[in-house]
Write a protein that holds these residues in place. Structure first.
Motif, PDB file in Angstrom:
ATOM      1  N   ASN A 110       0.811  -1.226   0.000  1.00  0.00           N
ATOM      2  CA  ASN A 110       0.000   0.000   0.000  1.00  0.00           C
ATOM      3  C   ASN A 110       0.838   1.268   0.000  1.00  0.00           C
ATOM      4  O   ASN A 110       0.343   2.344   0.290  1.00  0.00           O
ATOM      5  CB  ASN A 110      -0.962   0.028   1.194  1.00  0.00           C
ATOM      6  CG  ASN A 110      -1.901  -1.142   1.181  1.00  0.00           C
ATOM      7  OD1 ASN A 110      -2.337  -1.588   0.123  1.00  0.00           O
ATOM      8  ND2 ASN A 110      -2.197  -1.663   2.346  1.00  0.00           N
ATOM      9  N   THR A 111       2.114   1.152  -0.271  1.00  0.00           N
ATOM     10  CA  THR A 111       3.057   2.276  -0.309  1.00  0.00           C
ATOM     11  C   THR A 111       2.864   3.197   0.892  1.00  0.00           C
ATOM     12  O   THR A 111       2.651   4.384   0.763  1.00  0.00           O
ATOM     13  CB  THR A 111       2.930   3.046  -1.636  1.00  0.00           C
ATOM     14  OG1 THR A 111       2.854   2.122  -2.712  1.00  0.00           O
ATOM     15  CG2 THR A 111       4.149   3.920  -1.867  1.00  0.00           C
ATOM     16  N   GLN A 112       2.939   2.620   2.072  1.00  0.00           N
ATOM     17  CA  GLN A 112       2.816   3.401   3.298  1.00  0.00           C
ATOM     18  C   GLN A 112       4.165   4.009   3.675  1.00  0.00           C
ATOM     19  O   GLN A 112       5.198   3.347   3.574  1.00  0.00           O
ATOM     20  CB  GLN A 112       2.325   2.520   4.435  1.00  0.00           C
ATOM     21  CG  GLN A 112       0.895   2.059   4.268  1.00  0.00           C
ATOM     22  CD  GLN A 112       0.446   1.264   5.467  1.00  0.00           C
ATOM     23  OE1 GLN A 112       1.197   0.452   5.996  1.00  0.00           O
ATOM     24  NE2 GLN A 112      -0.772   1.516   5.906  1.00  0.00           N
TER      25      GLN A 112
ATOM     26  N   ASN B 226       2.699   3.791   8.466  1.00  0.00           N
ATOM     27  CA  ASN B 226       1.263   4.016   8.591  1.00  0.00           C
ATOM     28  C   ASN B 226       0.829   4.988   7.504  1.00  0.00           C
ATOM     29  O   ASN B 226       1.606   5.327   6.620  1.00  0.00           O
ATOM     30  CB  ASN B 226       0.880   4.473   9.997  1.00  0.00           C
ATOM     31  CG  ASN B 226       1.461   5.812  10.375  1.00  0.00           C
ATOM     32  OD1 ASN B 226       1.669   6.681   9.527  1.00  0.00           O
ATOM     33  ND2 ASN B 226       1.740   6.006  11.653  1.00  0.00           N
ATOM     34  N   ASN B 227      -0.386   5.441   7.571  1.00  0.00           N
ATOM     35  CA  ASN B 227      -0.937   6.305   6.521  1.00  0.00           C
ATOM     36  C   ASN B 227      -0.634   7.781   6.728  1.00  0.00           C
ATOM     37  O   ASN B 227      -1.301   8.640   6.181  1.00  0.00           O
ATOM     38  CB  ASN B 227      -2.446   6.093   6.403  1.00  0.00           C
ATOM     39  CG  ASN B 227      -2.762   4.740   5.835  1.00  0.00           C
ATOM     40  OD1 ASN B 227      -2.032   4.226   4.991  1.00  0.00           O
ATOM     41  ND2 ASN B 227      -3.830   4.134   6.307  1.00  0.00           N
ATOM     42  N   SER B 228       0.386   8.086   7.497  1.00  0.00           N
ATOM     43  CA  SER B 228       0.780   9.463   7.751  1.00  0.00           C
ATOM     44  C   SER B 228       1.298  10.116   6.466  1.00  0.00           C
ATOM     45  O   SER B 228       1.678   9.447   5.520  1.00  0.00           O
ATOM     46  CB  SER B 228       1.885   9.473   8.802  1.00  0.00           C
ATOM     47  OG  SER B 228       2.468  10.742   8.901  1.00  0.00           O
ATOM     48  N   ASN B 229       1.332  11.415   6.466  1.00  0.00           N
ATOM     49  CA  ASN B 229       1.918  12.149   5.341  1.00  0.00           C
ATOM     50  C   ASN B 229       3.396  12.441   5.562  1.00  0.00           C
ATOM     51  O   ASN B 229       4.032  13.066   4.738  1.00  0.00           O
ATOM     52  CB  ASN B 229       1.172  13.468   5.120  1.00  0.00           C
ATOM     53  CG  ASN B 229      -0.215  13.250   4.597  1.00  0.00           C
ATOM     54  OD1 ASN B 229      -0.492  12.257   3.940  1.00  0.00           O
ATOM     55  ND2 ASN B 229      -1.109  14.158   4.909  1.00  0.00           N
TER      56      ASN B 229
END
Length: 79
Positions: free
Chosen positions: A12-14, A33-36
């Motif tokens: 998921n290219t996290q 994680n899904n952080s930026n």
């Protein structure tokens, strides 16, 4: 490769946002994680500076990292 290059995990290219020691206190787990906010290559080097030459990088679920490739933006994608 620039030290500003951002780090990601292939699933998921996290973005890699942190590292932590594995239960053996030698190997390193890459926390994603899904952080930026992805860690940069220079931040990873700084955190690993004190690590042993025998340190192995793993995903947070303890599955091994076999290598990496660059995406179209020249980010490092660990696989």
């Amino acid at each position: 490769m620039s030290l500003d290059t951002k780090l990601f995990i292939e699933n998921n290219t996290q973005p890699v946002v942190a590292i932590k020691y594995a239960d053996n206190h030698v190997d390193i787990l890459l926390v994603a994680n899904n952080s930026n906010k992805a860690l940069s290559l220079s931040q990873l080097f700084a955190r690993l500076r004190e690590s042993s030459a025998n340190t192995i990088l793993f995903r947070e679920d303890t599955s091994p990292i076999f290598g990496f490739h660059l995406n179209e933006r020249y980010d490092i994608i660990f696989n």
